[in-house]
Motif scaffolding. Structure first.
Motif, PDB file in Angstrom:
ATOM      1  N   GLN A  45       5.864  -9.670  -7.771  1.00  0.00           N
ATOM      2  CA  GLN A  45       4.709  -8.803  -7.541  1.00  0.00           C
ATOM      3  C   GLN A  45       4.502  -8.548  -6.052  1.00  0.00           C
ATOM      4  N   ASP A  46       4.686  -9.595  -5.236  1.00  0.00           N
ATOM      5  CA  ASP A  46       4.571  -9.420  -3.793  1.00  0.00           C
ATOM      6  C   ASP A  46       5.611  -8.433  -3.274  1.00  0.00           C
ATOM      7  N   LYS A  47       6.808  -8.497  -3.852  1.00  0.00           N
ATOM      8  CA  LYS A  47       7.869  -7.585  -3.431  1.00  0.00           C
ATOM      9  C   LYS A  47       7.510  -6.145  -3.773  1.00  0.00           C
ATOM     10  N   VAL A  48       6.895  -5.958  -4.939  1.00  0.00           N
ATOM     11  CA  VAL A  48       6.474  -4.616  -5.343  1.00  0.00           C
ATOM     12  C   VAL A  48       5.400  -4.091  -4.392  1.00  0.00           C
ATOM     13  N   LEU A  49       4.438  -4.946  -4.059  1.00  0.00           N
ATOM     14  CA  LEU A  49       3.318  -4.511  -3.225  1.00  0.00           C
ATOM     15  C   LEU A  49       3.754  -4.206  -1.797  1.00  0.00           C
ATOM     16  N   LYS A  50       4.860  -4.808  -1.344  1.00  0.00           N
ATOM     17  CA  LYS A  50       5.338  -4.527   0.009  1.00  0.00           C
ATOM     18  C   LYS A  50       5.817  -3.085   0.154  1.00  0.00           C
ATOM     19  N   SER A  51       6.105  -2.430  -0.988  1.00  0.00           N
ATOM     20  CA  SER A  51       6.511  -1.032  -0.899  1.00  0.00           C
ATOM     21  C   SER A  51       5.336  -0.141  -0.505  1.00  0.00           C
ATOM     22  N   LEU A  52       4.118  -0.667  -0.637  1.00  0.00           N
ATOM     23  CA  LEU A  52       2.933   0.094  -0.245  1.00  0.00           C
ATOM     24  C   LEU A  52       2.299  -0.434   1.024  1.00  0.00           C
ATOM     25  N   TYR A  53       2.497  -1.698   1.323  1.00  0.00           N
ATOM     26  CA  TYR A  53       1.821  -2.334   2.448  1.00  0.00           C
ATOM     27  C   TYR A  53       2.799  -2.755   3.527  1.00  0.00           C
ATOM     28  N   GLY A  54       2.337  -2.798   4.753  1.00  0.00           N
ATOM     29  CA  GLY A  54       3.117  -3.370   5.836  1.00  0.00           C
ATOM     30  C   GLY A  54       3.047  -4.871   5.749  1.00  0.00           C
ATOM     31  N   LEU A  55       4.050  -5.546   6.282  1.00  0.00           N
ATOM     32  CA  LEU A  55       4.028  -7.000   6.297  1.00  0.00           C
ATOM     33  C   LEU A  55       2.826  -7.474   7.095  1.00  0.00           C
ATOM     34  N   GLY A  56       2.082  -8.393   6.520  1.00  0.00           N
ATOM     35  CA  GLY A  56       0.912  -8.921   7.197  1.00  0.00           C
ATOM     36  C   GLY A  56      -0.330  -8.074   6.988  1.00  0.00           C
ATOM     37  N   THR A  57      -0.214  -6.957   6.264  1.00  0.00           N
ATOM     38  CA  THR A  57      -1.364  -6.109   6.003  1.00  0.00           C
ATOM     39  C   THR A  57      -2.182  -6.696   4.865  1.00  0.00           C
ATOM     40  N   ASP A  58      -3.476  -6.850   5.088  1.00  0.00           N
ATOM     41  CA  ASP A  58      -4.346  -7.380   4.050  1.00  0.00           C
ATOM     42  C   ASP A  58      -5.047  -6.276   3.279  1.00  0.00           C
ATOM     43  N   MET A  59      -5.282  -5.137   3.939  1.00  0.00           N
ATOM     44  CA  MET A  59      -5.971  -4.035   3.265  1.00  0.00           C
ATOM     45  C   MET A  59      -5.724  -2.737   4.028  1.00  0.00           C
ATOM     46  N   THR A  60      -6.013  -1.621   3.361  1.00  0.00           N
ATOM     47  CA  THR A  60      -5.914  -0.322   4.008  1.00  0.00           C
ATOM     48  C   THR A  60      -7.225   0.429   3.828  1.00  0.00           C
ATOM     49  N   VAL A 275      -5.193  -2.846   8.034  1.00  0.00           N
ATOM     50  CA  VAL A 275      -6.104  -3.878   8.527  1.00  0.00           C
ATOM     51  C   VAL A 275      -5.548  -5.273   8.245  1.00  0.00           C
ATOM     52  N   LYS A 276      -5.618  -6.126   9.243  1.00  0.00           N
ATOM     53  CA  LYS A 276      -5.258  -7.543   9.112  1.00  0.00           C
ATOM     54  C   LYS A 276      -6.518  -8.377   9.290  1.00  0.00           C
ATOM     55  N   ALA A 277      -6.805  -9.229   8.315  1.00  0.00           N
ATOM     56  CA  ALA A 277      -8.011 -10.061   8.371  1.00  0.00           C
ATOM     57  C   ALA A 277      -7.736 -11.348   9.140  1.00  0.00           C
ATOM     58  N   THR A 278      -8.794 -11.915   9.735  1.00  0.00           N
ATOM     59  CA  THR A 278      -8.640 -13.173  10.475  1.00  0.00           C
ATOM     60  C   THR A 278      -8.400 -14.331   9.535  1.00  0.00           C
ATOM     61  N   SER A 280      -7.299 -15.082   5.417  1.00  0.00           N
ATOM     62  CA  SER A 280      -6.873 -14.499   4.146  1.00  0.00           C
ATOM     63  C   SER A 280      -7.821 -14.838   2.999  1.00  0.00           C
ATOM     64  N   GLN A 281      -8.620 -15.881   3.182  1.00  0.00           N
ATOM     65  CA  GLN A 281      -9.576 -16.265   2.138  1.00  0.00           C
ATOM     66  C   GLN A 281     -10.830 -15.401   2.155  1.00  0.00           C
ATOM     67  N   GLN A 282     -11.005 -14.598   3.208  1.00  0.00           N
ATOM     68  CA  GLN A 282     -12.222 -13.798   3.352  1.00  0.00           C
ATOM     69  C   GLN A 282     -11.952 -12.299   3.210  1.00  0.00           C
ATOM     70  N   ILE A 283     -10.828 -11.948   2.571  1.00  0.00           N
ATOM     71  CA  ILE A 283     -10.458 -10.537   2.455  1.00  0.00           C
ATOM     72  C   ILE A 283     -11.518  -9.750   1.691  1.00  0.00           C
ATOM     73  N   SER A 284     -12.035 -10.314   0.612  1.00  0.00           N
ATOM     74  CA  SER A 284     -13.057  -9.604  -0.177  1.00  0.00           C
ATOM     75  C   SER A 284     -14.313  -9.353   0.643  1.00  0.00           C
ATOM     76  N   ALA A 285     -14.698 -10.349   1.454  1.00  0.00           N
ATOM     77  CA  ALA A 285     -15.888 -10.186   2.291  1.00  0.00           C
ATOM     78  C   ALA A 285     -15.669  -9.115   3.358  1.00  0.00           C
ATOM     79  N   VAL A 286     -14.468  -9.087   3.943  1.00  0.00           N
ATOM     80  CA  VAL A 286     -14.156  -8.074   4.954  1.00  0.00           C
ATOM     81  C   VAL A 286     -14.159  -6.680   4.325  1.00  0.00           C
ATOM     82  N   LYS A 287     -13.630  -6.575   3.123  1.00  0.00           N
ATOM     83  CA  LYS A 287     -13.631  -5.292   2.406  1.00  0.00           C
ATOM     84  C   LYS A 287     -15.059  -4.788   2.211  1.00  0.00           C
TER      85      LYS A 287
END
Length: 483
Positions: A45-60, A275-278, A280-287
């Motif tokens: 699944q991570d490999k599939v999602l990399k086709s849409l996201y940059g490495l280290g990207t948490d959100m767009t 966007v890269k979050a500080t 990874s456990q707070q991605i939902s809050a940053v969103k």
């Protein structure tokens, strides 16, 4: 004394010990298999999602496409100059932004300033439709026919002229272009690729007319490092060839962001903010913070994209996560209960032995320790067998590498020949990509440690039940069992 007696009793009851160990082994093997397959699903699944996201990207951060206003349909339009005669070649590029409405570049700084954001980078996605071909002018010819006309029978008429020959032959080619912030290439569209030939952009090439091509696009169009690529009349020097980490990367050409903005007539505009979050456990809050403070934007996280993945990968992942884990828990509980019951039954058959030991002065705690010790050894033996069976199952899955498919919404895919979604325009961004993934079943050290822990736990549970029963025996019980 404890060790000698333990060894002797286990050797005397090899069959019973093997039955208990095999029961625990099957449960532990199933747990290892399910955990390793689940880990393989996560990797896929991570490999599939990399086709849409940059490495280290948490959100767009993007903005949904608005409906066409007025007479504008958003379809590509090509205008060619009329030629007087002959066969003349015509060529025209239509450059359009894709991936939603454009955002002001200043929003990148605004997003970077939000709480929990480590860094943010803007990118502009373009779709270029190139039409190449030629018109051939036809020739008008008229026909004359004789007919009985006035006095003397003389007369004639000229028919309507007819155009003969001529026509047109055009080739339509569509490809995607991404504008890259050359000063922050570790985040954004180019971060999903590795430069295999040539070099990448330098921070000084902010406005340079240079380009990096994807390996597949370069091979298909016979470009190499040093070649010249023309986009809408502007020549770009190819400085590098990039191989995407995901086979489903949708970008063909990368150029500096300012050049992309010039091509798309989108000065100081971007279509996507990575966007890269500080944390990874707070991605939902940053969103939530970004959506609250920056109105009109759509924030998409990797978790959101994971929910859109369908196909056999999603089905298998759900089975491994839900059915597989619950099944392994049920089998493990059953194995523990069977081991406990078999141990308790074995204790019942050793009434004379334990009664005699108590008559010789063994306290209850020593008898309990003896039974628990035997059960723990059985558990460890079952753990060893279970780990061997689990590793064999995981290796088999990896060796077979069953193919799974994943369907996901593309960020700028195209549907139909030449990237056209039908007459008049590109396909919508909701077009789906199908990705084929080879499933593997990696076994981690954590999984092995879990198996050992389960083996010891099973042994302790069985030993506790058997030891409790043995501790309740009295010396008189041994005398009554003598025939």
């Amino acid at each position: 004394m404890f060790g000698i007696y333990l060894k002797r009793e286990l050797s005397r009851r090899k069959k019973a010990a093997l039955v208990i160990a095999m029961g625990l082994a099957l449960g532990i093997a199933l747990v290892i298999t399910v955990n390793s397959v689940s880990a393989g699903m996560q990797q896929a699944q991570d490999k599939v999602l990399k086709s849409l996201y940059g490495l280290g990207t948490d959100m767009t951060v993007t903005k949904a496409q608005a409906a066409p206003s007025g007479s504008s349909s958003g379809r590509p339009k090509f205008d060619f100059d009329a030629k007087s005669s002959g066969s003349k070649k015509q060529s025209s590029d239509r450059v359009m932004t894709q991936g939603g409405q454009t955002l002001k570049s200043s929003l990148v700084t605004e997003v970077s300033a939000q709480k929990g954001v480590a860094s943010a980078v803007g990118s502009l996605s373009l779709n270029v439709v190139k039409v190449n071909g030629s018109f051939t002018q036809g020739k008008a010819k008229s026909s004359t026919s004789n007919a009985q006309g006035g006095p003397g029978g003389q007369g004639g008429s000229t028919g309507m002229p007819q155009v003969q020959g001529g026509g047109a032959s055009f080739d339509v080619n569509s490809y995607s272009v991404a504008g890259v912030d050359v000063s922050h290439q570790d985040l954004g569209p180019l971060a999903t690729s590795k430069i295999t030939t040539g070099k990448t952009f330098t921070s000084a090439q902010t406005s340079a007319k240079v380009a990096v091509l994807s390996k597949s696009y370069a091979k298909e169009n016979k470009y190499k490092v040093g070649s010249t690529l023309k986009i809408s009349g502007t020549a770009y020097k190819v400085i590098g060839i990039a191989t995407p980490d995901s086979s489903e990367s949708t970008t063909d050409v990368y150029v500096p962001l300012k050049q992309a903005q010039t091509l798309g007539d989108a000065k100081n505009k971007v279509t996507t903010i990575y966007v890269k979050a500080t944390d990874s456990q707070q991605i939902s809050a940053v969103k939530t913070t970004i959506q609250k403070n920056i109105a009109g934007t759509t924030v998409t996280t990797s978790a959101d994209l994971a929910d859109t993945v369908s196909g056999s990968l999603s089905t298998a992942s759900n089975l491994a996560t839900n059915v597989g884990k619950w099944l392994s828990i049920a089998v493990l509980v059953a194995a523990f209960l069977v081991a406990a019951l078999l141990t308790s039954s074995a204790v019942s058959r050793r009434v004379r032995e334990f009664g005699t030991l108590k008559a010789l002065g063994w306290p209850s705690r020593k008898v309990t320790r003896q039974v628990v010790g035997e059960s723990v050894v059985n558990g460890l033996l079952g753990g060893a067998l279970g780990i061997a069976l689990g590793l064999a199952a995981a290796y088999t899955v990896t060796a077979i590498s069953p193919k799974l498919t994943a369907e996901l919404g593309s960020t700028g895919g195209s549907g139909g020949p030449g990237g056209m979604g039908g007459p008049g325009g590109p396909a919508a961004s909701a077009a789906k990509n199908t990705v084929d993934i080879a499933l593997s079943a990696p076994v981690s050290v954590t999984t092995i440690a879990l198996a050992v822990g389960l083996a010891v736990t099973g042994g302790l549970i069985a030993g506790a039940m058997g030891g409790w029963r043995a501790s309740r025996m009295r010396p008189a019980d041994a005398l009554r069992s003598v025939s």
